[in-house]
Design a protein around this motif. Structure first.
Motif, PDB file in Angstrom:
ATOM      1  N   ALA A  28       0.836  -1.199   0.000  1.00  0.00           N
ATOM      2  CA  ALA A  28       0.000   0.000   0.000  1.00  0.00           C
ATOM      3  C   ALA A  28       0.870   1.248   0.000  1.00  0.00           C
ATOM      4  O   ALA A  28       0.630   2.198  -0.758  1.00  0.00           O
ATOM      5  N   ILE A  29       1.908   1.225   0.834  1.00  0.00           N
ATOM      6  CA  ILE A  29       2.797   2.395   0.893  1.00  0.00           C
ATOM      7  C   ILE A  29       3.529   2.565  -0.433  1.00  0.00           C
ATOM      8  O   ILE A  29       3.659   3.683  -0.949  1.00  0.00           O
ATOM      9  N   ALA A  30       3.964   1.456  -1.016  1.00  0.00           N
ATOM     10  CA  ALA A  30       4.651   1.535  -2.301  1.00  0.00           C
ATOM     11  C   ALA A  30       3.732   2.130  -3.367  1.00  0.00           C
ATOM     12  O   ALA A  30       4.166   2.917  -4.212  1.00  0.00           O
ATOM     13  N   LEU A  31       2.446   1.766  -3.302  1.00  0.00           N
ATOM     14  CA  LEU A  31       1.496   2.282  -4.291  1.00  0.00           C
ATOM     15  C   LEU A  31       1.347   3.792  -4.181  1.00  0.00           C
ATOM     16  O   LEU A  31       1.249   4.495  -5.182  1.00  0.00           O
ATOM     17  N   VAL A  32       1.297   4.285  -2.963  1.00  0.00           N
ATOM     18  CA  VAL A  32       1.081   5.728  -2.780  1.00  0.00           C
ATOM     19  C   VAL A  32       2.366   6.516  -3.023  1.00  0.00           C
ATOM     20  O   VAL A  32       2.347   7.576  -3.634  1.00  0.00           O
ATOM     21  N   TYR A  33       3.491   5.975  -2.539  1.00  0.00           N
ATOM     22  CA  TYR A  33       4.711   6.772  -2.546  1.00  0.00           C
ATOM     23  C   TYR A  33       5.726   6.338  -3.604  1.00  0.00           C
ATOM     24  O   TYR A  33       6.818   6.866  -3.668  1.00  0.00           O
ATOM     25  N   GLY A  34       5.373   5.333  -4.438  1.00  0.00           N
ATOM     26  CA  GLY A  34       6.310   4.881  -5.469  1.00  0.00           C
ATOM     27  C   GLY A  34       6.735   6.034  -6.378  1.00  0.00           C
ATOM     28  O   GLY A  34       5.911   6.863  -6.762  1.00  0.00           O
ATOM     29  N   ALA A  35       8.009   6.097  -6.696  1.00  0.00           N
ATOM     30  CA  ALA A  35       8.531   7.242  -7.440  1.00  0.00           C
ATOM     31  C   ALA A  35       8.017   7.268  -8.879  1.00  0.00           C
ATOM     32  O   ALA A  35       7.975   8.315  -9.514  1.00  0.00           O
ATOM     33  N   ARG A  36       7.634   6.088  -9.423  1.00  0.00           N
ATOM     34  CA  ARG A  36       7.262   6.072 -10.835  1.00  0.00           C
ATOM     35  C   ARG A  36       5.777   6.311 -11.059  1.00  0.00           C
ATOM     36  O   ARG A  36       5.389   6.976 -12.000  1.00  0.00           O
ATOM     37  N   SER A  37       4.922   5.746 -10.159  1.00  0.00           N
ATOM     38  CA  SER A  37       3.493   5.890 -10.426  1.00  0.00           C
ATOM     39  C   SER A  37       2.676   6.218  -9.186  1.00  0.00           C
ATOM     40  O   SER A  37       1.459   6.305  -9.250  1.00  0.00           O
ATOM     41  N   GLY A  38       3.344   6.381  -8.026  1.00  0.00           N
ATOM     42  CA  GLY A  38       2.581   6.653  -6.807  1.00  0.00           C
ATOM     43  C   GLY A  38       1.946   8.032  -6.837  1.00  0.00           C
ATOM     44  O   GLY A  38       2.502   8.975  -7.385  1.00  0.00           O
ATOM     45  N   TRP A  39       0.746   8.123  -6.236  1.00  0.00           N
ATOM     46  CA  TRP A  39       0.027   9.397  -6.208  1.00  0.00           C
ATOM     47  C   TRP A  39       0.864  10.509  -5.612  1.00  0.00           C
ATOM     48  O   TRP A  39       0.945  11.606  -6.124  1.00  0.00           O
ATOM     49  N   LEU A  40       1.456  10.203  -4.475  1.00  0.00           N
ATOM     50  CA  LEU A  40       2.283  11.213  -3.820  1.00  0.00           C
ATOM     51  C   LEU A  40       3.735  11.052  -4.222  1.00  0.00           C
ATOM     52  O   LEU A  40       4.504  11.993  -4.163  1.00  0.00           O
ATOM     53  N   GLY A  41       4.091   9.814  -4.621  1.00  0.00           N
ATOM     54  CA  GLY A  41       5.484   9.511  -4.932  1.00  0.00           C
ATOM     55  C   GLY A  41       6.009  10.329  -6.098  1.00  0.00           C
ATOM     56  O   GLY A  41       7.129  10.856  -6.043  1.00  0.00           O
ATOM     57  N   VAL A  42       5.191  10.484  -7.160  1.00  0.00           N
ATOM     58  CA  VAL A  42       5.663  11.196  -8.351  1.00  0.00           C
ATOM     59  C   VAL A  42       5.981  12.660  -8.043  1.00  0.00           C
ATOM     60  O   VAL A  42       7.094  13.122  -8.306  1.00  0.00           O
ATOM     61  N   PRO A  43       5.004  13.400  -7.459  1.00  0.00           N
ATOM     62  CA  PRO A  43       5.343  14.804  -7.135  1.00  0.00           C
ATOM     63  C   PRO A  43       6.541  14.918  -6.188  1.00  0.00           C
ATOM     64  O   PRO A  43       7.377  15.810  -6.367  1.00  0.00           O
ATOM     65  N   LEU A  44       6.637  14.003  -5.211  1.00  0.00           N
ATOM     66  CA  LEU A  44       7.769  14.077  -4.281  1.00  0.00           C
ATOM     67  C   LEU A  44       9.075  13.782  -5.005  1.00  0.00           C
ATOM     68  O   LEU A  44      10.092  14.438  -4.768  1.00  0.00           O
ATOM     69  N   ALA A  45       9.041  12.818  -5.922  1.00  0.00           N
ATOM     70  CA  ALA A  45      10.244  12.489  -6.689  1.00  0.00           C
ATOM     71  C   ALA A  45      10.663  13.687  -7.535  1.00  0.00           C
ATOM     72  O   ALA A  45      11.853  13.959  -7.717  1.00  0.00           O
ATOM     73  N   ASN A  46       9.681  14.418  -8.040  1.00  0.00           N
ATOM     74  CA  ASN A  46       9.984  15.581  -8.869  1.00  0.00           C
ATOM     75  C   ASN A  46      10.728  16.662  -8.098  1.00  0.00           C
ATOM     76  O   ASN A  46      11.480  17.441  -8.675  1.00  0.00           O
ATOM     77  N   VAL A  47      10.470  16.748  -6.776  1.00  0.00           N
ATOM     78  CA  VAL A  47      11.238  17.721  -5.987  1.00  0.00           C
ATOM     79  C   VAL A  47      12.465  17.043  -5.368  1.00  0.00           C
ATOM     80  O   VAL A  47      13.073  17.581  -4.434  1.00  0.00           O
ATOM     81  N   GLY A  48      12.782  15.858  -5.843  1.00  0.00           N
ATOM     82  CA  GLY A  48      14.021  15.202  -5.426  1.00  0.00           C
ATOM     83  C   GLY A  48      13.928  14.416  -4.141  1.00  0.00           C
ATOM     84  O   GLY A  48      14.936  14.165  -3.480  1.00  0.00           O
ATOM     85  N   LEU A  49      12.708  14.023  -3.746  1.00  0.00           N
ATOM     86  CA  LEU A  49      12.563  13.281  -2.500  1.00  0.00           C
ATOM     87  C   LEU A  49      12.103  11.861  -2.804  1.00  0.00           C
ATOM     88  O   LEU A  49      10.973  11.648  -3.217  1.00  0.00           O
ATOM     89  N   ASP A  50      12.992  10.903  -2.632  1.00  0.00           N
ATOM     90  CA  ASP A  50      12.625   9.511  -2.842  1.00  0.00           C
ATOM     91  C   ASP A  50      12.126   8.910  -1.541  1.00  0.00           C
ATOM     92  O   ASP A  50      12.767   9.058  -0.505  1.00  0.00           O
ATOM     93  N   ILE A  51      10.993   8.239  -1.616  1.00  0.00           N
ATOM     94  CA  ILE A  51      10.447   7.606  -0.418  1.00  0.00           C
ATOM     95  C   ILE A  51      10.717   6.104  -0.477  1.00  0.00           C
ATOM     96  O   ILE A  51      11.348   5.537   0.410  1.00  0.00           O
ATOM     97  N   ILE A  52      10.198   5.492  -1.549  1.00  0.00           N
ATOM     98  CA  ILE A  52      10.350   4.045  -1.696  1.00  0.00           C
ATOM     99  C   ILE A  52      11.797   3.727  -2.087  1.00  0.00           C
ATOM    100  O   ILE A  52      12.450   4.517  -2.776  1.00  0.00           O
ATOM    101  N   TYR A  53      12.290   2.593  -1.629  1.00  0.00           N
ATOM    102  CA  TYR A  53      13.695   2.187  -1.823  1.00  0.00           C
ATOM    103  C   TYR A  53      14.639   3.156  -1.140  1.00  0.00           C
ATOM    104  O   TYR A  53      15.769   3.347  -1.585  1.00  0.00           O
ATOM    105  N   SER A  54      14.158   3.813  -0.093  1.00  0.00           N
ATOM    106  CA  SER A  54      15.067   4.703   0.631  1.00  0.00           C
ATOM    107  C   SER A  54      14.591   4.851   2.079  1.00  0.00           C
ATOM    108  O   SER A  54      13.537   4.333   2.453  1.00  0.00           O
ATOM    109  N   THR A  55      15.384   5.531   2.881  1.00  0.00           N
ATOM    110  CA  THR A  55      15.112   5.567   4.325  1.00  0.00           C
ATOM    111  C   THR A  55      13.710   6.075   4.668  1.00  0.00           C
ATOM    112  O   THR A  55      13.035   5.483   5.516  1.00  0.00           O
TER     113      THR A  55
END
Ligand code: ATP
Ligand code: MG
Lengths: 351, 269
Positions: free
Chosen positions: B107-134
């Motif tokens: 579930a967390i991977a789905l939301v925060y995944g850098a490639r397709s997550g709802w929150l993950g994509v915008p966060l990745a765009n500002v340089g913040l990786d969630i999944i596969y990181s601390t």
């Protein structure tokens, strides 16, 4: 300090706990909020303290509008029925709490705490934890804690409700003396009419969210505004279509003018009291209370005919069944037609 | 005869606890030292192992801090306030206990995944990786341990009631002072237990972390993941050594609580 409550209404969901209540409390008085359980006494007290907010209406303390003030700004001391002791602090720290919050110098706090512990006769108990005190001692500690911050108003919610009869009586007398010493405007809640009559200068009778009557104990007792107040303050019975107190009826062995004839149905002796039930054809039996000496002088026995009349100056009210205390102690004596039993139950309405 | 019942009951309880808990856990410790001290020392010199332990400490530390702060807040909200949706919130709090950690990880991977997550994509765009990181590991660990503090405090808050707090308020204490001087001391044991349980749970979390961390050795591998890896690679002493470290953290925590508790009980009685 004076307290004024104007047109206060409070609802919980669809339930109206207080319905347009107005009460004025004189500075320096000792006022009792008296009424049956669930009548709204605690709610009113908590609104004065700011622990609850009124839906509408105004609360003024010492002339200043306090309706929206948080509890810590009202200068009000509150004593809870179950003491609300802080169990992790010693008795002395409990009493000191309000002073420490106010950042008073340590010496001053110590002196004041000592003084208060002396006032409530707990001077040897300062180092104990609240769990090591008896109920009465805990209640006195709670009182000292509330008095420590020199509140302009002291509010007590059934302060002695959780204590046994003897301790209760002691603390009641003690509260009266304390009030005479300290003179802080005090409001206490009780559903014990004897407690209210004995201790208070002023009684506010509250039932079902409304004020039934306000006045001095004498005024309430001698001139009850309605059958509810009359029956809540003590046992009542009916004579000649009027509500009257059982000890306000004279029992005579001979016929006199205006007296009602009846037959003694039974006699019950409790201590110095003789509770006599007199059947008067048609109406429910009349309950009368005599002293043992009066009964001896009368010489009546079960089955004898006697004559009943109102004593001079007796308080009476027209019978109005709908208005009699619904949960009041004496309803059966009035309407139930079981005078004798009801009176036996009624003469000590709250054990 | 009268004593037979309790004796049998005691024996059964002890046997149950020994077979299920004490014996297996003790084997972890003896297993670690099966070939003496040297392999254990070697394990703790391995930078990959040290890194994993550090990562576990970071994740557990954050989980404890976040769950303590929010746990106290949520518990106060649930017990002291009434608001629409309160029951729903209470049910939601229990969810992490009911759902498999793997599902939580997904579930967390789905939301925060850098490639397709709802929150993950915008966060990745500002340089913040969630999944596969601390941050992802912290998030998963916190999620898993979320109910523990709340569930420990709620019954205590209900038990103590509001009168003490109201008394403090009427004595002049503001909300914060009341919380610090009255509420907090009242719930302190529940809180300590909750924190200890939270810590133990966070340190031991495996499934959710495995999903969100990607198990990148030396970077996102936590201690539990390392135990699995070492065990799979037949480094039994290494696996047992790390496992024993994790177990020790929990045992020490529980022991400290026991000691503290015994001491305050003696003081107040
Ligand atoms: N927080 C609350 N939520 C809902 N109803 C309440 C609340 N507080 C009080 N009530 C209701 O308001 C009514 C008045 O309550 P209150 O506590 O003022 O009565 P009381 O006169 O003090 O009675 P008692 O002598 O039993 O203490 C009761 O019917 C009670 O159920
Ligand atoms: Mg009440």
């Amino acid at each position: 300090m004076s307290i004024e409550i104007r047109d206060v209404t409070k609802t919980f969901g669809s339930f109206t706990a207080l319905d347009d209540v107005s009460v004025a409390i004189r500075p320096g008085s000792l006022t009792a909020l008296l009424g049956p359980s669930g009548g709204g006494k605690s709610t009113l007290l908590r609104i004065i303290a700011g622990l609850e907010t009124a839906d509408s209406g105004v609360v003024t303390i010492d002339g200043a509008d306090a309706t929206r003030l948080p509890p810590q700004k009202r200068g009000v001391g509150f004593v809870f029925q179950h003491y609300a002791a802080f169990p992790h602090m010693s008795v002395a720290r409990n009493v000191a709490f309000g002073l420490e919050i106010r950042k008073r110098p340590r010496e001053e706090v110590r002196a004041r705490v000592d003084e208060l512990l002396r006032l409530v006769h707990l001077e040897q108990f300062g180092d104990r934890m609240p769990s090591q005190l008896s109920g009465g001692q805990r209640q006195r500690m709670a009182l000292a804690r509330a008095l420590a911050v020199e509140p302009s108003v002291l509010l007590l919610d059934e302060p002695f409700g959780a204590l046994d009869a003897k301790v209760r009586k002691e603390l009641r007398d003690w509260l009266r003396r304390l009030h005479d010493e300290v003179h802080v405007t005090t409001v206490f809640v009780t559903h014990d009419q004897e407690e209210a009559l004995e201790v208070a200068d002023e009684i506010v009778v509250i039932s079902q969210g409304r004020v039934e009557q306000t006045g001095s104990p004498d005024a309430l007792y001698d001139r009850p505004a309605n059958p509810f107040v009359m029956s809540f303050l003590g046992p009542v019975t009916q004579l000649g279509g009027r509500l009257v107190r059982p000890h306000d009826i004279e029992v005579l062995g001979i016929e006199v003018r205006d007296a009602v004839a009846g037959v003694v149905a039974d006699i019950q002796r409790v201590g110095n009291e003789a509770r006599v039930r007199v059947g008067v054809g048609g109406a429910p039996p009349v309950a009368v209370v005599l002293t043992r000496a009066e009964l001896r002088a009368l010489g009546a026995r079960v089955g004898d005919t006697v004559w009943l009349r109102l004593a001079a100056g007796a308080a009476t009210l027209p019978v109005d069944d709908a208005a009699v205390a619904p949960s009041g102690p004496t309803l059966p004596a009035v309407a139930g037609g079981e005078g004798g039993r009801a009176l036996a139950g009624a003469s000590s309405p709250r054990g | 005869m009268a004593r037979r019942g309790p004796v049998v009951l005691r024996a059964v309880v002890i046997a149950y606890l020994v077979l299920l808990v004490a014996w297996p856990v003790s084997l972890v410790f003896t297993g670690a030292f099966a070939n003496g001290l040297a392999p254990v020392l070697d394990t703790f010199r391995d930078p990959l192992v040290l890194n994993a332990l550090r990562l576990t400490a970071i994740a557990a530390g954050w989980a404890v801090v976040l769950n303590t702060v929010f746990g106290v807040g949520v518990a106060l909200l649930l017990v002291r306030r009434t608001f629409p949706g309160r029951r729903l919130l209470a049910a939601l709090v229990d969810l992490p206990l009911a759902v498999s950690p793997v599902v939580v990880g997904l579930a967390i991977a789905l939301v925060y995944g850098a490639r397709s997550g709802w929150l993950g994509v915008p966060l990745a765009n500002v340089g913040l990786d969630i999944i596969y990181s601390t941050p992802g590991i912290v998030l998963a660990t916190t999620f898993i341990a979320l109910p523990l503090v709340i569930r420990e405090i709620i019954p205590v808050l209900e038990e103590v009631g509001t009168e003490q707090e109201q008394a403090a308020r009427s004595l002049g204490a503001g909300p914060w002072t009341t919380f610090r001087r009255i509420t907090l001391p009242a719930i302190r044991w529940g809180l300590v237990y909750g924190v200890v349980l939270c810590l133990a749970r966070a340190v031991g979390e495996f499934g959710a972390v495995k999903v969100v961390s990607g198990n990148l050795i030396g970077r996102t591998q936590t201690a539990t993941l390392t135990v699995e890896e070492l065990y799979m690679n037949f480094d039994r002493e290494g696996a047992f050594a790390v496992a024993a470290t994790l177990a020790s953290v929990s045992i020490i925590a529980i022991a400290i609580v026991g000691l503290l508790r015994a001491r305050t009980e003696r003081r107040t009685s």
